[in-house]
Design a protein around this motif. Structure first.
Motif, PDB file in Angstrom:
ATOM      1  N   VAL A  80     -44.290  51.630  59.702  1.00  0.00           N
ATOM      2  CA  VAL A  80     -45.160  51.719  60.756  1.00  0.00           C
ATOM      3  C   VAL A  80     -45.222  52.955  61.823  1.00  0.00           C
ATOM      4  O   VAL A  80     -46.198  53.384  62.355  1.00  0.00           O
TER       5      VAL A  80
ATOM      6  N   ALA B 268     -44.673  44.869  64.376  1.00  0.00           N
ATOM      7  CA  ALA B 268     -46.006  45.571  63.978  1.00  0.00           C
ATOM      8  C   ALA B 268     -46.931  44.495  63.862  1.00  0.00           C
ATOM      9  O   ALA B 268     -48.052  44.769  64.402  1.00  0.00           O
TER      10      ALA B 268
ATOM     11  N   LYS C  71     -50.437  50.340  59.955  1.00  0.00           N
ATOM     12  CA  LYS C  71     -50.760  49.535  61.084  1.00  0.00           C
ATOM     13  C   LYS C  71     -52.229  49.280  60.921  1.00  0.00           C
ATOM     14  O   LYS C  71     -52.721  48.382  61.448  1.00  0.00           O
TER      15      LYS C  71
ATOM     16  N   ALA D  55     -50.248  44.397  66.182  1.00  0.00           N
ATOM     17  CA  ALA D  55     -51.513  44.199  65.687  1.00  0.00           C
ATOM     18  C   ALA D  55     -52.471  43.015  66.265  1.00  0.00           C
ATOM     19  O   ALA D  55     -53.552  43.329  66.483  1.00  0.00           O
TER      20      ALA D  55
END
Length: 478
Positions: free
Chosen positions: A404, A193, A412, A197
């Motif tokens: 997430v 995650a 997130k 990102a």
């Protein structure tokens, strides 16, 4: 009055003319709607619609941007073409062109990263027409997949808008940001995650060995320390401190299992904070998941990192977290903003493997800070002010796949917003993927169904009946 043959012909002619007019109007309306490509996206996930952020980013393009689609003529992907057409209509500076790999076999060679790499058919190339800066999007960038029980894969999400909007942001800016993550201190593995990102924010991730490598320039750089479990040397801490003093940015993560690290704590105390070892227990059911007092739904304060979450009412779920202590001794120019906090009915248990969740001697009463933003503004040189920013999180498990993957959480988005605040990045580029796992058409509520049914089965037939009776009565008196 006696009806004559001419009367029948005259009114029959009127009826025929009216019928022809209705048919003509229907044909014209169909042609207009077809030319306008008027369509309604009835999918609940809005799979074929562009978000407000995408429209904002696309309309703001000031330089020519070319989108090249490497697909065979006549075999274009319908969904991709539909979405790209929407981009094309938003800005005259943007042009979508299809390049058939069979007709133009060498076209993609100019966009290879290395001489041995390839740009596969089905890829999409986004290029700044002025600077030549480009980004190649592969099929895996445009579509998300999941593994099946038979060792195959299945399409699980559409990430076309996510990928293209990010690419537009990347090619239209001169800044190339980099995240340098430290190694050599038993740091936890960086979760997927966090990598995703950073990619959504158009940031590159590079490993940083503080013992052997030179520190990067503080411009357009973030140093990431992800839950170290062995201490830094004093030399490494000095490198980090010097980097931050020059206006550097950092993300510091900790966790409940992290031991006390003397030198690392010196870095934290330099900015007026300390790591509170232990695990936070939440006794207020409004601030935790039902029956899970260690899975917190913390309170949020107003900040650039949290504002979008409070507006959309998306909670951040923070599991098995330690705490952050405000030492209240920050230097002049240093400000600390608690982003996430437990309730005043919570407490921090010093024993992370307790036999009871009850409050015991040595435990610390809440509220407990779980995440904070630290900022220092040094204006001694008025011509060159220095701005240092740190994002500090007392938990690393909130980025686990289990956390997430839930659409009902803002984990997130919280992380993406943190990148945006640290780097002063416009978070308009951060578009979430559109899942297909619960793909369906937008459902109609019971009240809408009653209204629609009433219109089609009662109102419209009744209007037609009344009009028919009116015409019949008038004709009887002719």
């Amino acid at each position: 009055m006696k009806k004559t043959k001419s009367n029948y012909l005259r009114y029959g002619g009127y009826a025929t003319l009216l019928t022809l007019m209705v048919i003509a109007i229907t044909i014209v309306l169909n042609v207009i709607v077809t030319d306008l490509n008027f369509k309604i996206d009835t999918t609940a996930e809005k799979l074929y619609s562009l978000s407000a952020n995408t429209e904002k980013v696309t309309k703001a393009l000031k330089t020519p941007v070319n989108i090249y689609v490497l697909e065979e003529t006549g075999k274009e992907t319908a969904g991709l073409k539909e979405i790209l057409n929407k981009y094309d209509k938003l800005n005259n500076n943007l042009t979508v062109t299809y390049k058939d790999p069979i007709l133009y076999p060498t076209f993609a060679n100019a966009y290879k990263k290395t001489s041995s790499s390839t740009v596969a058919a089905g890829s999409v190339i986004i290029e700044n027409g002025d600077t030549g800066k480009y980004k190649v999007l592969s099929q895996t960038d445009l579509y998300g997949t999941t593994a099946t029980d038979t060792n195959g894969v299945t399409l699980s999400s559409i990430t076309i808008e996510n990928a293209i909007t990010n690419a537009l942001g990347y090619v239209s800016t001169d800044v190339d940001g980099t995240i340098y993550y430290t190694s050599g201190h038993n740091e936890l593995a960086i979760p997927t995650a966090l990598k995703d990102a950073s990619e959504r924010a158009n940031l590159t991730m590079t490993e940083l060995d503080l013992l052997t490598a030179e520190m990067p320039s503080p411009d357009n750089s973030i140093v990431l320390v992800f839950s170290p479990h062995t201490d830094f040397t004093q030399e490494e801490i000095k490198k980090l401190t010097d980097f931050l003093d020059q206006g550097g940015k950092a993300m510091l993560f900790m966790d409940a299992n992290m031991p006390e690290l003397t030198n690392y704590n010196e870095l934290l105390s330099y900015y007026g904070i300390a790591h509170e070892q232990g695990v936070v227990i939440e006794t207020d059911s409004n601030y935790s998941l039902t029956s899970y007092p260690t899975y917190l739904l913390p309170a949020m304060v107003s900040h650039d990192i949290t504002n979008s979450l409070t507006q959309s009412k998306l909670p951040v779920v923070v599991p098995f977290t330690s705490g952050i202590k405000n030492l209240n001794n920050a230097r002049n120019g240093v400000t600390l903003t608690p982003l996430l906090s437990s309730s005043d009915q919570s407490y921090l248990k010093k024993n992370i493997n307790p036999s009871t969740y009850e409050f015991e001697d040595g435990d610390i009463n809440g509220p407990v800070i779980l995440a904070c933003a630290v900022e220092e503004n040094n204006t001694l040189d008025a011509q060159n002010p220095i701005n240092t920013r740190l994002f500090v999180m007392a938990d690393s498990f909130f980025l686990d796949d289990q956390m997430v993957s839930l659409d009902s959480t803002g984990n997130k988005e919280f992380l993406t917003n943190a990148f945006g605040w640290l780097f002063s990045i416009d978070n308009s580029y951060a578009i979430e993927a559109k899942t297909l796992e619960n793909y369906n058409l937008r459902s109609i509520s019971s009240s809408q169904l009653i209204i629609f049914g009433g219109l089609t089965m009662v109102v419209i037939p009744l209007v037609i009946l009344i009009l028919g009776i009116t015409v019949w009565v008038k004709r009887r008196h002719l």
